[in-house]
Write an enzyme that holds these catalytic residues in place. Structure first.
Site, short mmCIF file in Angstrom:
data_model
loop_
_atom_site.label_atom_id
_atom_site.label_comp_id
_atom_site.label_asym_id
_atom_site.label_seq_id
_atom_site.Cartn_x
_atom_site.Cartn_y
_atom_site.Cartn_z
N LEU A 182 0.82 -1.38 0.30
CA LEU A 182 -0.40 0.27 -0.35
C LEU A 182 0.92 1.23 -0.04
O LEU A 182 2.15 0.83 1.21
CB LEU A 182 -1.14 0.35 1.26
CG LEU A 182 -1.37 -1.37 1.79
CD1 LEU A 182 -2.69 -1.22 2.44
CD2 LEU A 182 -2.38 -1.56 0.35
N HIS A 191 -3.24 4.62 -2.56
CA HIS A 191 -4.26 3.22 -1.94
C HIS A 191 -5.10 3.97 -0.73
O HIS A 191 -6.15 4.03 -0.34
CB HIS A 191 -3.86 2.15 -1.39
CG HIS A 191 -3.02 1.28 -2.09
ND1 HIS A 191 -1.71 0.71 -2.39
CD2 HIS A 191 -3.53 0.69 -3.08
CE1 HIS A 191 -1.01 0.27 -3.33
NE2 HIS A 191 -3.07 -0.17 -4.36
N GLN A 221 -4.35 -11.81 -13.21
CA GLN A 221 -3.98 -10.63 -13.68
C GLN A 221 -2.81 -10.74 -13.73
O GLN A 221 -1.88 -10.52 -14.44
CB GLN A 221 -4.29 -9.26 -13.05
CG GLN A 221 -4.15 -9.19 -11.49
CD GLN A 221 -5.00 -7.85 -11.17
OE1 GLN A 221 -6.09 -8.65 -10.44
NE2 GLN A 221 -4.65 -7.21 -10.61
N GLN A 239 -8.17 6.82 -10.26
CA GLN A 239 -7.62 6.82 -11.84
C GLN A 239 -6.61 6.50 -12.48
O GLN A 239 -6.38 6.21 -14.17
CB GLN A 239 -8.38 8.50 -12.13
CG GLN A 239 -7.75 8.85 -12.97
CD GLN A 239 -8.66 8.89 -13.93
OE1 GLN A 239 -10.08 8.32 -14.21
NE2 GLN A 239 -8.20 8.86 -15.81
O1 PAF Z 1 -6.19 -2.51 -8.73
C1 PAF Z 1 -5.42 -3.12 -8.52
O2 PAF Z 1 -4.79 -2.72 -7.19
C2 PAF Z 1 -6.16 -4.40 -8.60
O3 PAF Z 1 -6.06 -4.45 -10.08
C3 PAF Z 1 -7.64 -4.70 -8.08
C4 PAF Z 1 -8.25 -3.80 -8.61
C5 PAF Z 1 -6.73 -4.61 -6.86
C6 PAF Z 1 -7.63 -6.26 -8.75
O4 PAF Z 1 -6.97 -7.09 -8.33
#
Ligand code: PAF
Length: 282
Positions: A33, A37, A61, A148
């Protein structure tokens, strides 16, 4: 602050909050973080009775040659930061919990998932939307907060929520920058001192485009060229894309009548960084 590791725990906790009539905000994260965040958490606190944050480095992802294994993980530090911000609940599931063996169902936002980062990271947005839809099913937030900086991600999640009638309001919060302009990112931790300097080229290129736009330039190709040339001045930067696209469709635009997203992605060393600005309607 409560910490839930399992789906059963989060469901029980959510049911309790609903019984008390409390609104719930969710800040989905992959941990590591930073102030970006925390700005989402503060926005969530201002808008909701209770705030949950999820911490999950989502394997779905990441591409096969990407940084899943070395993505920064420091749960203790993240926990302390979230506690200090007054977060009520952290959901920190294991990979097994989120993707039990045999899971073969995905959420794909057709036609958007292969734009911008989706083009150079095939399957990335499918991984994001699959995970985020699962989080929405489990946490059932009233509002969910995204940055954003990942502009395409926010557009795609909004579309998913609309298309699947998920009862959550998506709130997109402004990019948080270092004092010199570099967009905050967990991946900035990969940069050494020299690379950190090079990384500033992304922001500089966007500022160059902003300046020309402010001076009246409206030719999209000229603005893209100016942005690319600005990046090219830093030879150690490997540009992935510099594009000007529609905020909703992520398709290239010809003019600024609906406003436009100017988005850049580049590698500095092994770190893949992204940044963007929005140019308003002419
Ligand atoms: O933006 C991120 O950190 C990631 O893509 C998310 C939205 C937490 C999904 O894993």
């Amino acid at each position: 602050m409560q910490i839930c590791h399992t789906i059963d725990e989060i469901r029980v906790t959510r049911r309790r909050a609903r019984r008390d009539g409390k609104s719930l905000g969710l800040v989905p994260t992959m941990g590591a973080l930073h102030e970006g965040h925390l700005s989402l958490v503060r926005m969530a606190k201002a808008q909701c009775d209770l705030v949950a944050a999820s911490i999950f480095v989502n394997p779905l992802q990441f591409g096969p040659n990407e940084d899943l294994a070395k993505y920064p993980r420091n749960f203790e530090r993240d926990r302390e930061l979230l506690e200090k911000e007054g977060v009520d609940l952290i959901f920190v599931p294991s990979v097994q919990e989120m993707y039990p063996a045999g899971a073969v169902t995905y959420v794909t936002v057709e036609g958007l998932g292969d734009k911008l980062c989706g083009r150079s990271r095939p399957g990335h947005f499918r991984g994001v939307t699959t995970l985020v839809s699962k989080l929405f099913n489990l946490v059932e937030p009233d509002r969910a907060f995204f940055g954003q900086k990942d502009a395409a991600q926010s557009t795609i999640i909004r579309r998913m929520v609309r298309d699947l009638n998920i009862p959550v309001q998506i709130v997109v919060c402004p990019i948080v920058r270092e004092p010199d302009g570099l967009a905050m990112s967990s991946r900035n931790a990969y940069l050494d001192a020299q690379q950190r300097k090079s990384a500033l080229a992304l922001y500089r290129s966007l500022m160059e485009v902003q300046e020309r736009f402010d001076q009246g330039e409206r030719k999209v190709h000229a603005l893209i060229e100016a942005g690319k040339q600005s990046c090219a001045r830093v030879p150690s930067l490997r540009l992935d894309y510099f594009e000007i696209v529609d905020l909703e469709t992520l398709e290239p635009v010809d003019d600024f009548s609906r406003g436009a997203l100017v988005a850049v992605a580049a590698f500095v060393g092994n770190a893949r960084l992204i940044d963007n600005i929005v140019l308003g309607p002419a």
